[in-house]
Design an enzyme around this catalytic site. Sequence first.
Site, mmCIF file in Angstrom:
data_model
loop_
_atom_site.group_PDB
_atom_site.id
_atom_site.type_symbol
_atom_site.label_atom_id
_atom_site.label_comp_id
_atom_site.label_asym_id
_atom_site.label_seq_id
_atom_site.Cartn_x
_atom_site.Cartn_y
_atom_site.Cartn_z
ATOM 1 C CE LYS A 87 -2.557 -0.522 3.606
ATOM 2 N NZ LYS A 87 -1.885 -1.746 4.122
ATOM 3 C CB THR A 89 5.248 0.338 -2.666
ATOM 4 O OG1 THR A 89 6.070 -0.119 -1.592
ATOM 5 C CG2 THR A 89 6.086 0.414 -3.926
ATOM 6 N NE ARG A 111 -0.205 4.442 9.215
ATOM 7 C CZ ARG A 111 -0.394 3.206 9.673
ATOM 8 N NH1 ARG A 111 -0.715 3.018 10.937
ATOM 9 N NH2 ARG A 111 -0.269 2.171 8.882
ATOM 10 C CE LYS A 122 5.197 -2.944 7.720
ATOM 11 N NZ LYS A 122 4.341 -1.798 7.969
ATOM 12 C CB ALA A 343 -3.648 0.218 11.477
ATOM 13 C CG PHE A 374 -3.776 -3.220 9.666
ATOM 14 C CD1 PHE A 374 -2.424 -3.460 9.466
ATOM 15 C CD2 PHE A 374 -4.242 -3.250 10.969
ATOM 16 C CE1 PHE A 374 -1.559 -3.709 10.523
ATOM 17 C CE2 PHE A 374 -3.386 -3.504 12.037
ATOM 18 C CZ PHE A 374 -2.042 -3.737 11.816
ATOM 19 C CG PHE A 463 4.789 -9.338 -6.350
ATOM 20 C CD1 PHE A 463 5.177 -9.947 -5.171
ATOM 21 C CD2 PHE A 463 4.131 -8.123 -6.261
ATOM 22 C CE1 PHE A 463 4.920 -9.363 -3.935
ATOM 23 C CE2 PHE A 463 3.858 -7.525 -5.045
ATOM 24 C CZ PHE A 463 4.264 -8.150 -3.873
ATOM 25 C CD1 TRP A 492 9.335 -2.245 -4.801
ATOM 26 C CD2 TRP A 492 9.979 -3.615 -6.454
ATOM 27 N NE1 TRP A 492 10.456 -2.929 -4.368
ATOM 28 C CE2 TRP A 492 10.859 -3.771 -5.362
ATOM 29 C CE3 TRP A 492 10.183 -4.372 -7.612
ATOM 30 C CZ2 TRP A 492 11.941 -4.658 -5.397
ATOM 31 C CZ3 TRP A 492 11.255 -5.265 -7.643
ATOM 32 C CH2 TRP A 492 12.120 -5.404 -6.551
#
Length: 639
Positions: A87, A89, A111, A122, A343, A374, A463, A492
Amino acid sequence: MSTWNIEYLKPEFLTPVPSDIAISRNQPPKNIEKLAEEVGILPDELDLYGRKKAKVSLDVLKRLGDVKNGKYVVVAGITPTPLGEGKSTTTIGLVQALGAHLHKNVFACVRQPSQGPTFGIKGGAAGGGYAQVIPMEEFNLHLTGDIHAITAANNLLAAAIDARMFHEATQADDALFNRLCPKNKQGMRVMSEIQLRRLDRLGIKRVEDAEALDPEQRRRFSRLDIDADTITWNRVIDTNDRFLRGIEIGLGPNEKGHTRKAKFDIAVGSELMAILALTTSLADLRERISKIVIGSDKSGQPVTADDVGVTEALTVLMKDTVRPNLMQTLEGTPVFVHAGPFANIAHGQSSILADKVALKLVGDDGFVVTEAGFGADIGMEKFFNIKCRYSGLHPSAVVLVATVRALKMHGGGPAVTAGTPLKPEYTQENLPLLEGGCDSNLRKQIENANKFGVPVIVSVNQFASDTEAELNLVVKKAREHGAFDAVISNHWAQGGAGATDLAKSLVKATEKPNNFKFLYKLDLSLEEKIATIAREIYGADGIELSDLAKQKIETYTKQGFGQLPICMAKTQLSLSHDPSKKGAPTGFILPIRDVSASVGAGFIFPLVGDMTTMPGLNTRPCFFDITIDPVTEVIDGLF
């Protein structure tokens, strides 16, 4: 407003795609003064924090008060795998496409990441690949100190609570009153404004000299009589530290045996962070802080931060936090990085103030793209029902991020676990699994977005292992299930150029009027509002309240908090309460084990299952890979 005269950056695109920090380091950002000038921020509206980031004054809102807002777009996602579906990215790639390639005035609003995940498992939250905020090491570390200010304010309130309980327990009524209202040099007991406000709440007439209060009034004023078992305000630290999840305080000899069980939360889990994200001005921040309920007194009445006497002090500590932080994307488009609430127990959105300032700066034909934490069942629902309710802003469109990987999982694929290789089902073409995920989770999340009357564009985040047949199937299914459009996006690897089709589709979607509406009215009971979310968004047949949840709902309703919106705290890994249930589960009852209140932030949060508000470090955290060259001061290993 006119189109900005902005210099866009042109990163060098390499194959294979390097690490995020290598990409960031290879693209020097513009000086932040230059970017501010390009987007219409005046020099006296900018407070520099070095050359690459700055705070922006809220005076922009006054100066541009007559300017019509731009288009307001939220990026959400289907129910993710534990690996995340991109999200952040997508948010950055989309704004790069809108700005550097379609030449629209556009802001991203994201954020600020906690140092917990940055040094934990992460990693950072600057986006990824060729769609990220730069410089990423400054984004992911201290930024301008907002989280530190929140930590200081939060812990001042925690210290004040325990100190007040100690002094009330160890002093007689007269001694306590005399110390709270000491005589000045003229022999008068002059009360501060915050103390006078406490008299107002107690129904006691204000006096110029507290000496005029009778003994009963003095006792009522002086004694908060906090019930220690009801205290909900915890200390915080911006570090993953599992050993602070349960502590005992007051063990020092000078505390005279006044001990109690307590715990730490991570700093971004503080209600003050949720308040910062939802506030609309410094005055509103102070008002919200004053309403924070830290627990109840022994007669069951709520005790607030204003009762404790710290409202003004906390506001002073947080005064600079209300100003959004200006940074830029890899292609030189502007970004506001502001606030970072959880979240789950909070609403998981960047700030209302950043959105409002950005909407004025971009002007009528511009775009503000903000991310919801999320999956859409959590982040998007809270964005609409909480954030938009308090901001008064009406969204123009939803961008719903989906991946072939996640859809295969929802179609019955094997478990996806962070840190372990993906099974062949995810790396090889498998249309039946993919179709199952499209007809369950993707369908339901599109339906959820459409319930709010806002057009939905599905961004299929591509991907390397995705086949053409798989990508085309997701696009086809998304349109069949009610999306305004669905677009394959490869930001990406290609930056804004990889998201231009997505940007063009979004522009078309926002050209048409929409019929935005909230899911529920605030005058419904707390139980009815919870049940509405469970049925309409999660697909549950209903809810089951524990005895504790029933008692809490009754208490909060009696205390006057029944008209607050709902902020559900549940797993992000399933539409249901059970993270193992993928797709779009039906035929279940949502169990509500507890209910808590963030009165200052302005919501009630029911707890579905156990929510960890203090993460722990895994065996091999990210910090093993983080290093700095002591000569050049170049940081490496962030991701």
